[in-house]
Design an enzyme around this catalytic site. Structure first.
Site, PDB file in Angstrom:
ATOM      1  N   TYR A  53       0.840  -1.199   0.000  1.00 28.40           N
ATOM      2  CA  TYR A  53       0.000   0.000   0.000  1.00 28.40           C
ATOM      3  C   TYR A  53       0.881   1.257   0.000  1.00 28.40           C
ATOM      4  O   TYR A  53       1.786   1.396   0.822  1.00 28.40           O
ATOM      5  CB  TYR A  53      -0.923   0.031   1.209  1.00 28.40           C
ATOM      6  CG  TYR A  53      -2.042  -0.993   1.172  1.00 28.40           C
ATOM      7  CD1 TYR A  53      -2.305  -1.730   0.020  1.00 28.40           C
ATOM      8  CD2 TYR A  53      -2.836  -1.217   2.289  1.00 28.40           C
ATOM      9  CE1 TYR A  53      -3.336  -2.656  -0.015  1.00 28.40           C
ATOM     10  CE2 TYR A  53      -3.868  -2.149   2.259  1.00 28.40           C
ATOM     11  CZ  TYR A  53      -4.103  -2.868   1.105  1.00 28.40           C
ATOM     12  OH  TYR A  53      -5.123  -3.788   1.085  1.00 28.40           O
ATOM     13  N   PRO A 214     -16.352  -3.130   0.385  1.00 34.74           N
ATOM     14  CA  PRO A 214     -17.741  -3.361   0.797  1.00 34.74           C
ATOM     15  C   PRO A 214     -18.748  -2.470   0.067  1.00 34.74           C
ATOM     16  O   PRO A 214     -19.929  -2.798   0.020  1.00 34.74           O
ATOM     17  CB  PRO A 214     -17.724  -3.062   2.300  1.00 34.74           C
ATOM     18  CG  PRO A 214     -16.542  -2.176   2.495  1.00 34.74           C
ATOM     19  CD  PRO A 214     -15.525  -2.635   1.501  1.00 34.74           C
ATOM     20  N   LEU A 220     -21.934   1.538  -4.332  1.00 32.78           N
ATOM     21  CA  LEU A 220     -23.049   1.293  -3.415  1.00 32.78           C
ATOM     22  C   LEU A 220     -23.183   2.402  -2.373  1.00 32.78           C
ATOM     23  O   LEU A 220     -23.942   2.264  -1.420  1.00 32.78           O
ATOM     24  CB  LEU A 220     -22.864  -0.058  -2.716  1.00 32.78           C
ATOM     25  CG  LEU A 220     -22.861  -1.284  -3.633  1.00 32.78           C
ATOM     26  CD1 LEU A 220     -22.513  -2.539  -2.835  1.00 32.78           C
ATOM     27  CD2 LEU A 220     -24.204  -1.445  -4.322  1.00 32.78           C
ATOM     28  N   GLY A 222     -24.273   5.533  -2.834  1.00 28.72           N
ATOM     29  CA  GLY A 222     -25.153   6.626  -3.221  1.00 28.72           C
ATOM     30  C   GLY A 222     -24.588   7.457  -4.352  1.00 28.72           C
ATOM     31  O   GLY A 222     -24.762   8.679  -4.388  1.00 28.72           O
TER      32      GLY A 222
END
Length: 321
Positions: A53, A214, A220, A222
């Site tokens: 990362y 997730p 997911l 909005g």
């Protein structure tokens, strides 16, 4: 905050894991500190990172996210309050042995992660991907040595297929090597293929599932209702757009933000220990925390299944009699 066991391990962790992939290349150190401070204030004690990362495709400095986490823990003096997870597999250099799951690379990688994190042990050390070129007994033997040395406590996997989970568990059982207690996979309402074999395998072997992405890369969360949405982001929705439109409409009927519903749904799924959230703002973090207090009833879950149908259950019944 709610807590649960780390798979079949004895340790307990918060029902949300704070992912650090954005720390460094996406948000600066000050913003990263603020998110970690807020997460701990809310009771999150499970923090997930990876040695790569900060490197490509996120940025140009692999190890940067671990370093930020390490400096924060040293400044706050809270290392013993946390369950720290990181991963090994990705490319950390240009030499042939700077990647993968060979015993040679694992030994070098764990020491480098420990230095960057400023700690004497990694609580959950995860294989970031399957390495098809290295025998699993070599991999597990290397991790067994690390545990004997006290450098790691638990072993986990990430991005493994169901049959990979079965193989590694059976080899570990036959040899006496430590077996993974968790599997970290992509899993969300829009991406449910793991329900075919990964979820059943994890359940069979007592492994906790740690869903990454997730919110399906924000789709997911909005996306249609956001005033700052770009044309390119909407075009990227592709064939999912009709389902996303219905999903956001349904969340409006519930009076719950889409991102909250998505995480609340994951928390209801069998074998899920903790979704790995990767907030870029305090508001995104608070939205994920809000999901812990949301109860989705049977009717709501059924409608979510209609909007986002899974593969039809576990294999082989999903596609055979």
């Amino acid at each position: 905050m709610q807590y649960t066991r780390l798979g079949r391990a004895g340790a307990k962790v918060s029902r949300l894991a704070l992912g650090t992939m954005n720390f460094g290349p996406v948000i600066d150190e000050e913003a990263s500190y603020a998110i970690m401070d807020r997460a701990v204030e809310a009771g999150v004690d499970f923090i997930d990172s990876a040695d790569v990362y900060g490197g490509r495709p996120w940025g140009d400095l692999p190890g940067q996210s671990e370093e930020i986490l390490g400096r924060w823990m040293q400044e706050r003096g809270n290392r013993d309050d946390l369950v720290v997870a990181t991963k090994v597999h990705g490319s950390m250099g240009t030499r042939p042995n700077d990647r993968g799951l060979s015993a040679l690379h694992i030994r070098a990688a764990v020491d480098a992660s420990l230095r960057r994190l400023g700690t004497d042990r990694i609580d959950l050390y995860q294989m970031h991907h399957i390495d098809r070129e290295v025998p699993l007994d070599e991999v597990l033997s290397a991790f067994a040595t690390l545990r004997e040395q006290g450098k790691i406590i638990y072993l986990g996997s990430s991005n493994f297929a169901g049959w990979h989970l079965a193989r590694v568990q059976e080899i570990a059982a036959a040899s006496g090597y430590p077996a993974p207690v968790t599997e970290q996979s992509v899993y969300n309402l829009a991406q449910r293929v793991v329900e075919l074999e990964v979820v059943p395998a994890a359940a069979e072997y007592g492994m906790g599932l740690l869903p990454w992405s997730p919110l399906a890369s924000g789709q997911l969360g909005g996306v249609l209702a956001k005033s700052d949405r770009s044309r390119s982001s909407l075009d990227a929705l592709g064939a999912r757009r009709p389902a996303i439109e219905r999903y956001e409409e349904f969340c409006g009927e519930l009076g719950i933000r889409p991102g909250v519903v998505a995480i609340a749904w994951l928390l209801r799924q069998p074998t899920v220990t903790a979704p790995v959230i990767g907030p870029r703002t305090i508001d995104q973090l608070d939205s994920a925390i809000e999901a812990l207090d949301v109860t989705l009833d049977a009717e709501t879950l059924a409608e979510l299944d209609r909007i986002w149908p899974g593969p039809g259950g576990p294999a082989p019944e999903a596609y055979a009699w």
